[in-house]
Design a protein around this motif. Structure first.
Motif, PDB file in Angstrom:
ATOM      1  N   TYR A 195       0.789  -1.382  -0.001  1.00 35.70           N
ATOM      2  CA  TYR A 195      -0.310  -0.308  -0.159  1.00 35.70           C
ATOM      3  C   TYR A 195       0.761   1.025  -0.528  1.00 35.70           C
ATOM      4  O   TYR A 195       0.499   2.370  -1.037  1.00 35.70           O
ATOM      5  CB  TYR A 195      -0.750  -0.004   1.601  1.00 35.70           C
ATOM      6  CG  TYR A 195      -1.654   1.617   1.799  1.00 35.70           C
ATOM      7  CD1 TYR A 195      -2.765   0.983  -0.241  1.00 35.70           C
ATOM      8  CD2 TYR A 195      -1.954   1.706   2.322  1.00 35.70           C
ATOM      9  CE1 TYR A 195      -3.327   2.439   0.584  1.00 35.70           C
ATOM     10  CE2 TYR A 195      -2.610   3.150   2.365  1.00 35.70           C
ATOM     11  CZ  TYR A 195      -3.232   3.917   1.580  1.00 35.70           C
ATOM     12  OH  TYR A 195      -4.121   4.185   1.482  1.00 35.70           O
ATOM     13  N   LEU A 196       1.866   1.493   0.869  1.00 39.54           N
ATOM     14  CA  LEU A 196       2.407   2.398   0.638  1.00 39.54           C
ATOM     15  C   LEU A 196       3.974   2.422  -0.614  1.00 39.54           C
ATOM     16  O   LEU A 196       4.729   2.106  -0.525  1.00 39.54           O
ATOM     17  CB  LEU A 196       4.037   2.723   2.396  1.00 39.54           C
ATOM     18  CG  LEU A 196       2.634   2.420   3.667  1.00 39.54           C
ATOM     19  CD1 LEU A 196       3.941   2.832   4.422  1.00 39.54           C
ATOM     20  CD2 LEU A 196       1.588   3.856   3.648  1.00 39.54           C
ATOM     21  N   ILE A 197       3.034   3.432  -1.851  1.00 44.62           N
ATOM     22  CA  ILE A 197       4.245   2.556  -2.664  1.00 44.62           C
ATOM     23  C   ILE A 197       4.997   4.153  -3.076  1.00 44.62           C
ATOM     24  O   ILE A 197       5.516   3.722  -4.247  1.00 44.62           O
ATOM     25  CB  ILE A 197       3.435   2.564  -3.936  1.00 44.62           C
ATOM     26  CG1 ILE A 197       2.033   3.507  -3.897  1.00 44.62           C
ATOM     27  CG2 ILE A 197       2.152   0.789  -3.379  1.00 44.62           C
ATOM     28  CD1 ILE A 197       1.292   3.831  -5.551  1.00 44.62           C
TER      29      ILE A 197
ATOM     30  N   LYS B 146      12.943  10.811   9.546  1.00 50.17           N
ATOM     31  CA  LYS B 146      12.458  11.403   8.723  1.00 50.17           C
ATOM     32  C   LYS B 146      11.613  11.104   7.713  1.00 50.17           C
ATOM     33  O   LYS B 146      11.257  12.129   7.257  1.00 50.17           O
ATOM     34  CB  LYS B 146      13.763  10.810   7.109  1.00 50.17           C
ATOM     35  CG  LYS B 146      14.700  11.671   7.958  1.00 50.17           C
ATOM     36  CD  LYS B 146      15.949  11.132   6.382  1.00 50.17           C
ATOM     37  CE  LYS B 146      17.365  11.806   7.112  1.00 50.17           C
ATOM     38  NZ  LYS B 146      18.147  11.075   6.402  1.00 50.17           N
ATOM     39  N   PHE B 147      10.644  10.415   7.892  1.00 47.81           N
ATOM     40  CA  PHE B 147       9.176   9.958   7.823  1.00 47.81           C
ATOM     41  C   PHE B 147       8.341  10.781   8.364  1.00 47.81           C
ATOM     42  O   PHE B 147       8.465  10.439   9.234  1.00 47.81           O
ATOM     43  CB  PHE B 147       8.537   8.467   7.459  1.00 47.81           C
ATOM     44  CG  PHE B 147       9.722   7.389   5.997  1.00 47.81           C
ATOM     45  CD1 PHE B 147      10.277   7.668   5.871  1.00 47.81           C
ATOM     46  CD2 PHE B 147       9.762   6.315   6.892  1.00 47.81           C
ATOM     47  CE1 PHE B 147      10.878   7.710   4.278  1.00 47.81           C
ATOM     48  CE2 PHE B 147      10.503   5.356   6.245  1.00 47.81           C
ATOM     49  CZ  PHE B 147      10.778   5.601   4.812  1.00 47.81           C
ATOM     50  N   LYS B 148       7.423  11.183   7.454  1.00 47.62           N
ATOM     51  CA  LYS B 148       6.599  12.979   8.420  1.00 47.62           C
ATOM     52  C   LYS B 148       5.130  12.068   8.830  1.00 47.62           C
ATOM     53  O   LYS B 148       4.755  13.029   9.103  1.00 47.62           O
ATOM     54  CB  LYS B 148       6.143  13.792   6.862  1.00 47.62           C
ATOM     55  CG  LYS B 148       5.970  13.315   6.245  1.00 47.62           C
ATOM     56  CD  LYS B 148       5.979  14.690   5.418  1.00 47.62           C
ATOM     57  CE  LYS B 148       5.511  13.994   3.706  1.00 47.62           C
ATOM     58  NZ  LYS B 148       4.772  15.777   2.391  1.00 47.62           N
ATOM     59  N   PHE B 149       4.578  10.691   8.730  1.00 47.29           N
ATOM     60  CA  PHE B 149       3.740  10.454   8.776  1.00 47.29           C
ATOM     61  C   PHE B 149       3.672   8.948  10.302  1.00 47.29           C
ATOM     62  O   PHE B 149       4.902   8.497  10.219  1.00 47.29           O
ATOM     63  CB  PHE B 149       3.037  10.015   7.926  1.00 47.29           C
ATOM     64  CG  PHE B 149       3.062  10.596   6.559  1.00 47.29           C
ATOM     65  CD1 PHE B 149       1.963  11.517   6.512  1.00 47.29           C
ATOM     66  CD2 PHE B 149       3.352  10.353   5.414  1.00 47.29           C
ATOM     67  CE1 PHE B 149       2.020  12.560   5.803  1.00 47.29           C
ATOM     68  CE2 PHE B 149       3.272  11.242   4.740  1.00 47.29           C
ATOM     69  CZ  PHE B 149       2.664  12.145   4.447  1.00 47.29           C
TER      70      PHE B 149
ATOM     71  N   GLY C  59      -1.766   6.785   3.563  1.00 51.39           N
ATOM     72  CA  GLY C  59      -1.980   6.603   2.984  1.00 51.39           C
ATOM     73  C   GLY C  59      -2.690   7.688   1.784  1.00 51.39           C
ATOM     74  O   GLY C  59      -2.998   7.393   0.792  1.00 51.39           O
ATOM     75  N   LYS C  60      -3.558   8.229   2.364  1.00 52.37           N
ATOM     76  CA  LYS C  60      -4.126  10.120   1.630  1.00 52.37           C
ATOM     77  C   LYS C  60      -3.258  10.161   1.167  1.00 52.37           C
ATOM     78  O   LYS C  60      -3.472  10.802   0.566  1.00 52.37           O
ATOM     79  CB  LYS C  60      -4.633  11.161   3.497  1.00 52.37           C
ATOM     80  CG  LYS C  60      -5.803   8.989   4.070  1.00 52.37           C
ATOM     81  CD  LYS C  60      -6.812   9.469   3.082  1.00 52.37           C
ATOM     82  CE  LYS C  60      -7.545  10.513   2.603  1.00 52.37           C
ATOM     83  NZ  LYS C  60      -8.747   9.854   1.485  1.00 52.37           N
ATOM     84  N   TRP C  61      -2.353  10.425   2.074  1.00 54.20           N
ATOM     85  CA  TRP C  61      -0.802  11.825   1.168  1.00 54.20           C
ATOM     86  C   TRP C  61       0.006  11.041  -0.556  1.00 54.20           C
ATOM     87  O   TRP C  61      -0.372  11.081  -0.988  1.00 54.20           O
ATOM     88  CB  TRP C  61       0.584  12.157   1.466  1.00 54.20           C
ATOM     89  CG  TRP C  61       1.592  12.901   1.383  1.00 54.20           C
ATOM     90  CD1 TRP C  61       1.243  13.896   1.121  1.00 54.20           C
ATOM     91  CD2 TRP C  61       2.612  11.914   0.587  1.00 54.20           C
ATOM     92  NE1 TRP C  61       3.067  13.913   0.199  1.00 54.20           N
ATOM     93  CE2 TRP C  61       3.527  12.827  -0.043  1.00 54.20           C
ATOM     94  CE3 TRP C  61       2.642  10.575   0.442  1.00 54.20           C
ATOM     95  CZ2 TRP C  61       4.627  12.477  -0.769  1.00 54.20           C
ATOM     96  CZ3 TRP C  61       4.433  10.208  -0.223  1.00 54.20           C
ATOM     97  CH2 TRP C  61       5.242  11.022  -0.710  1.00 54.20           C
ATOM     98  N   ILE C  62      -0.616   9.462  -0.192  1.00 50.16           N
ATOM     99  CA  ILE C  62      -0.461   8.859  -1.335  1.00 50.16           C
ATOM    100  C   ILE C  62      -1.171   9.248  -2.735  1.00 50.16           C
ATOM    101  O   ILE C  62      -0.206   9.552  -4.012  1.00 50.16           O
ATOM    102  CB  ILE C  62       0.315   7.341  -1.152  1.00 50.16           C
ATOM    103  CG1 ILE C  62       1.246   7.284  -0.229  1.00 50.16           C
ATOM    104  CG2 ILE C  62      -0.043   6.413  -2.552  1.00 50.16           C
ATOM    105  CD1 ILE C  62       2.149   6.009   0.112  1.00 50.16           C
ATOM    106  N   GLU C  63      -2.517   9.411  -2.486  1.00 49.05           N
ATOM    107  CA  GLU C  63      -3.302   9.559  -2.690  1.00 49.05           C
ATOM    108  C   GLU C  63      -3.146  10.565  -3.767  1.00 49.05           C
ATOM    109  O   GLU C  63      -3.511  10.885  -4.852  1.00 49.05           O
ATOM    110  CB  GLU C  63      -4.724   9.575  -1.940  1.00 49.05           C
ATOM    111  CG  GLU C  63      -5.037   7.821  -1.836  1.00 49.05           C
ATOM    112  CD  GLU C  63      -6.389   7.917  -0.774  1.00 49.05           C
ATOM    113  OE1 GLU C  63      -7.015   9.122  -0.961  1.00 49.05           O
ATOM    114  OE2 GLU C  63      -6.562   6.814  -0.306  1.00 49.05           O
TER     115      GLU C  63
END
Length: 387
Positions: free
Chosen positions: A228-230, A269-272, A279-283
């Protein structure tokens, strides 16, 4: 009196037997609690949010009277498909196809006096938020002229996130939200019915978890998260994550992260800190990236895939194997071209490694161990927005 299903009493006995002797054993691995519906005064549609592959067991435990249920057609092609059909006679729904036949059979059985259990989302959420229902869901209830029971499940997303390979130990619970009579529903508009369904079955797993902070334990909690986290939020690379145990990392920027017992993400470093926000950011990022591309532009390659056909009698015919090239407006695999605008419907199975769709009245499946089908599904949604 309406004419009952020809094998109703047999099916009623089997469901009752399952509720008493089989379901409790299968639910032992869950610390599951629920409200109960002891009596149905009229035929009802029973609707719940969909969180795990075992949700149906929980519904059998919660609803003490007989009902038939709608299931994904792929279960008919499984190892126990023939037994499921014989013992329970569920109504199949071809994922990635129009649901016309399924809806007609639902109406038919309601007219026979039976209640029907359905997960209106059709598929489980990747990010833990219930998939919103369209007005067609309310329309179906209105036309059926039956009662409606809504049921809400919590905890399932963290027990078995759709992207994850392994089951986690932790608490799940279910609640009967509302019992609507057919008389009440006929006084409502289709939109009002749809709104009630969306409100009643809505769950945002992370909102609930921040309040309750229940642990869900496993030694493999992060495995499959790359399904999912692509997109990496640090370097914006696509399909760059690998996972092992409770950790995952980006192969491009080398940033690592840990997925904890409460479903939260920890990294430098990841902001989530959670899958929902990521996932909403990825969309948003994916849609923005794709909208900058021309229709004929090549985007991705997916390797080691198999394409097959699904027949109406629930068999599969292997067609070919090889790589697939994905363009903004189409998929090309083994000499076959599938334009998104010509595809009737699309859906995914399991961890997002199988894509199901209907093209020119043929049901297809494409699958592969490293396939990230989410990209194709999202491109199809973007194409539908244009139409």
């Amino acid at each position: 009196m309406p004419q009952k299903h020809k094998n109703f009493y047999f099916h009623k006995f089997i469901l009752s037997f399952s509720r008493k002797f089989i379901v409790p054993k299968l639910l032992k691995k869950y610390t599951f609690t629920t409200d109960f519906v002891n009596k149905l005064d009229e035929p009802c549609l029973i609707m719940a949010n969909h969180t795990t592959e075992s949700d149906m067991l929980m519904m059998i435990a919660a609803i003490k009277q007989h009902f038939y249920f709608v299931c994904g057609e792929h279960l008919f092609r499984s190892k126990y498909g023939k037994q499921i059909r014989f013992l329970y006679d569920p109504i199949p729904e071809f994922k990635g196809a129009k649901a016309t036949k399924t809806v007609h059979e639902i109406f038919n059985r309601i007219k026979q006096g039976h209640s029907i259990m359905i997960f209106p989302e059709g598929s489980r959420s990747f990010n833990g938020e219930t998939i919103k229902q369209k007005i067609s869901c309310g329309k179906m209830v209105k036309i059926a002229k039956c009662g409606l029971i809504t049921y809400h499940i919590e905890g399932g997303y963290f027990v078995a996130p759709r992207w994850g390979y392994k089951f986690r130990k932790g608490h799940m619970e279910g609640h009967v939200v509302h019992k609507y009579t057919s008389e009440e529903l006929q006084k409502m508009s289709v939109q009002e019915i749809t709104d009630h369904i969306n409100q009643d079955i809505y769950e945002n797993a992370y909102e609930t978890q921040r309040k309750k902070m229940i642990p869900y334990t496993s030694d493999y909690k992060a495995e499959g998260i790359e399904n999912y986290l692509i997109i990496c939020p640090n370097c914006h690379s696509y399909d760059s994550f690998e996972s092992s145990g409770n950790e995952f990392y980006c192969k491009c920027c080398k940033e690592k992260a840990t997925y904890d017992d409460y479903g939260f993400i920890h990294s430098e470093k990841f902001k989530f800190d959670n899958v929902y926000d990521w996932g909403k950011w990825i969309e948003t990022e994916f849609d923005s990236d794709m909208n900058k591309k021309t229709d004929d532009e090549f985007l991705f390659t997916e390797k080691n895939l198999k394409i097959y056909q699904i027949t109406q009698d629930h068999k599969t015919i292997d067609l070919d194997a090889g790589e697939m090239k994905i363009f903004k407006d189409r998929m090309e695999i083994c000499g076959r071209i599938f334009k998104f605008s010509d595809i009737v419907a699309m859906n995914m199975l399991y961890f997002g490694k199988t894509l199901l769709f209907t093209h020119e009245n043929i049901n297809y499946g494409i699958t592969g161990e490293a396939f990230h089908a989410w990209k194709c599904d999202r491109l199809y949604q973007l194409e539908n927005k244009k139409c």
